[in-house]
Design an enzyme around this catalytic site. Structure first.
Site, PDB file in Angstrom:
ATOM      1  CE1 TYR A  20      -4.336   0.677   0.089  1.00 30.96           C
ATOM      2  CE2 TYR A  20      -4.823  -0.624   0.798  1.00 30.96           C
ATOM      3  CZ  TYR A  20      -5.175  -0.352   0.286  1.00 30.96           C
ATOM      4  OH  TYR A  20      -6.283  -0.091  -0.467  1.00 30.96           O
ATOM      5  CD  GLU A  48      -5.023   5.416   0.684  1.00 28.69           C
ATOM      6  OE1 GLU A  48      -4.372   6.432   1.690  1.00 28.69           O
ATOM      7  OE2 GLU A  48      -5.843   5.049   0.760  1.00 28.69           O
ATOM      8  CG  ASP A  58      -7.468  10.033 -24.516  1.00 30.06           C
ATOM      9  OD1 ASP A  58      -6.088   9.086 -24.384  1.00 30.06           O
ATOM     10  OD2 ASP A  58      -7.749   9.382 -24.517  1.00 30.06           O
ATOM     11  CB  THR A  66      -3.874   3.341 -21.805  1.00 30.88           C
ATOM     12  OG1 THR A  66      -3.921   3.526 -23.667  1.00 30.88           O
ATOM     13  CG2 THR A  66      -5.843   3.596 -22.208  1.00 30.88           C
ATOM     14  CE  LYS A  98      -5.777   1.607 -26.226  1.00 31.56           C
ATOM     15  NZ  LYS A  98      -6.231   2.498 -25.053  1.00 31.56           N
ATOM     16  NE  ARG A 149      -5.320  -3.647 -20.091  1.00 27.41           N
ATOM     17  CZ  ARG A 149      -6.061  -3.650 -21.219  1.00 27.41           C
ATOM     18  NH1 ARG A 149      -5.204  -4.704 -21.672  1.00 27.41           N
ATOM     19  NH2 ARG A 149      -7.190  -3.185 -21.998  1.00 27.41           N
TER      20      ARG A 149
HETATM   21  C1  LIG Z   1      -7.912   7.256 -26.765  1.00 28.42           C
HETATM   22  C2  LIG Z   1      -8.355   6.166 -25.477  1.00 28.42           C
HETATM   23  N1  LIG Z   1      -8.991   6.889 -24.806  1.00 28.42           N
HETATM   24  C3  LIG Z   1      -8.795   6.104 -23.636  1.00 28.42           C
HETATM   25  C4  LIG Z   1      -8.479   4.887 -23.073  1.00 28.42           C
HETATM   26  C5  LIG Z   1      -9.579   4.263 -22.177  1.00 28.42           C
HETATM   27  O1  LIG Z   1      -8.554   3.709 -21.218  1.00 28.42           O
HETATM   28  P1  LIG Z   1      -8.843   1.920 -20.685  1.00 28.42           P
HETATM   29  O2  LIG Z   1      -9.486   0.663 -21.847  1.00 28.42           O
HETATM   30  O3  LIG Z   1      -6.771   1.926 -20.029  1.00 28.42           O
HETATM   31  O4  LIG Z   1     -10.125   3.099 -19.579  1.00 28.42           O
HETATM   32  C6  LIG Z   1      -8.678   4.072 -24.744  1.00 28.42           C
HETATM   33  C7  LIG Z   1      -9.259   2.200 -24.551  1.00 28.42           C
HETATM   34  O5  LIG Z   1      -9.145   1.938 -25.761  1.00 28.42           O
HETATM   35  C8  LIG Z   1      -8.515   4.958 -25.699  1.00 28.42           C
HETATM   36  O6  LIG Z   1      -8.821   4.949 -27.065  1.00 28.42           O
END
Ligand SMILES: Cc1ncc(COP(=O)(O)O)c(C=O)c1O
Length: 431
Positions: A51, A53, A197, A223, A226, A232
């Site tokens: 843990y 935090e 994002d 993320t 990918k 993950r």
């Molecule tokens: C552009 C984009 N943002 C955020 C996410 C979300 O990621 P997570 O599945 O880890 O919540 C994804 C997932 O496919 C994504 O393609």
């Protein structure tokens, strides 16, 4: 395989089945990848027991001296990878990284604007079934109807009309480059925040193969699983002030400290409790790998593979949205092949190829049926596949789509896929 799990035969069987699925099938889901044995080892390590935090040097628990070292390494490596001034490596997922940005920059009911889900955006960019669409007022911009690419005049007009407090760049199913500089100008013209994002192309951006959003955006999320090929998880980044050519919206000098404190406290205690220290260590390993020259070769090959696959599919008469790809994925409109996305996903699945059905821009079908599929090359590239294999894959996709109701043919293609996969072993030391 880990033998400790053999004591739980039900679970062990599931693990074996999934391992074999990954080994013997072609993984073309654009958002998936295969991590290295080192990342896998870190993710399955004893750090899961801890843990922690808080943040390095200021935790709510004792015994954090070593996990602090892991988190600090993850942060340093990530900063180096994207030339970032601030990073947070604690978000459990991409969705949570996005939620942290919303909760930091917006108040409930504030308006924001992202690429519409039906045009390639993500759930967290304003879908009515997601927190982003439930707690905030979402408006979605769409692609140009003729070219099916981003049209900055459409975005500018919509921004002027809707006056969102935040604009989101980035997508889940868009195969072309983003002009972040143009989006910054649009955001500035209405005094909006600009976030990106970069979950999908992050690994390609890290190696300079696509435009880097950090110099132009107030904040960037991603993320890690990918194209970045990590465990993950999610991350939040802010670029360096000196690189932002369009000025600073928060107090000078204090900008970084203020933004860091805000984002840090939104992540924890705002939306999360204890960080997943085993995953943070695995992120550190993946960022270390992404800093290498080998990763650059890998990232370049992902793009070459995607282009080859897309070109060959076009030769077979497939309608690739926007006519090709600049990154790791492509969206295929199957309308001219008289097959739905759902049927294609099933038939390709029977032939040993894993893809996902996907809405195409201006789709008339529901998200459960769809007119298209999304295809990506990060995972097959990790296996070591190159242009030659992409041509074979295009041939198999073409055969499976043309014979989508012929079970015998699909079974035969499944054997071809298995044979192709056997030449590119997974989970070996070469990864
Ligand atoms: C552009 C984009 N943002 C955020 C996410 C979300 O990621 P997570 O599945 O880890 O919540 C994804 C997932 O496919 C994504 O393609």
């Amino acid at each position: 395989m880990n033998t400790a799990l053999k004591n739980d035969s039900e679970i062990y069987e599931i693990l074996e089945l999934e391992t074999n699925r990954q080994k013997n099938k072609l993984e073309l889901i654009a958002s998936e990848n295969f991590v290295s044995p080192a990342v896998l080892e870190a993710a399955g390590s004893v750090l899961t027991n801890k843990y922690a935090e808080g943040y390095p040097g200021r935790r709510y628990y004792g015994g954090c001296e070593y996990v602090d070292m892991a988190e600090n390494l993850a942060r340093e490596r990530l900063k180096k990878l994207f030339n970032a001034e601030y990073v947070n490596v604690q978000p459990h997922s991409g969705s949570q990284a996005n939620m942290a940005v919303f909760m930091t920059l917006l108040k409930p009911d504030d308006k924001f604007m992202g690429l519409s889900l039906a045009h390639g955006g993500h759930l967290t960019h304003g879908s009515p079934v997601n927190f982003s669409g439930k707690l905030y007022q979402a408006t979605g911009y769409e692609l140009n109807k003729d070219t099916r690419v981003l049209d900055y005049n459409i975005i500018q007009d919509m921004a002027k009309k809707e006056k969102p407090k935040m604009i989101i760049a980035g997508a889940s199913a868009y195969s072309r480059e983003w002009d972040y500089k143009n989006l910054r100008l649009i955001a500035d013209s209405i005094g909006a925040f600009l976030m990106c994002d970069m979950a999908h192309p992050a690994g390609l951006i890290a190696k300079g193969l696509l435009n880097n959003p950090l110099p132009y955006c107030d904040v960037v999320t991603s993320t890690t699983h990918k194209t970045l090929r990590g465990p993950r998880g999610g991350i939040i980044l802010i670029g360096k002030d000196s690189e932002n050519p369009f000025g600073i919206r928060t107090p000078k000098g204090d900008r970084l400290r203020m933004m860091s404190e805000l984002f840090d406290s939104t992540v924890m205690p705002g939306i999360q409790g204890g960080p997943l220290m085993h995953i943070i260590m695995a992120k550190a390993v993946a960022f270390g790998e992404a800093l290498t020259v080998e990763f650059e070769k890998y990232a370049k090959q992902i793009i070459r593979n995607a282009k080859t696959l897309s070109d060959k599919l076009i030769e077979f008469g497939f309608d690739i949205i926007s006519g090709g790809t600049d990154n790791h994925l492509m969206l295929i409109d199957l309308t001219n092949k008289n097959i739905t996305g759902k049927q294609a996903e099933n038939s390709l699945g029977a032939a040993g190829i894993t893809v996902n059905k996907n809405m195409v821009p201006f789709d008339k079908r529901s998200p459960f049926v769809t007119s298209g599929i999304r295809v990506g090359t990060p995972a097959v590239t990790t296996r070591g596949m190159k242009e030659e294999e992409m041509i074979k894959i295009a041939e198999i996709i073409n055969d499976a789509v043309n014979n989508f109701e012929d079970e015998k043919k699909l079974e035969q293609l499944k054997n071809d896929v298995k044979e192709l996969c056997s030449g590119f072993p997974l989970f070996s030391e070469k990864n």
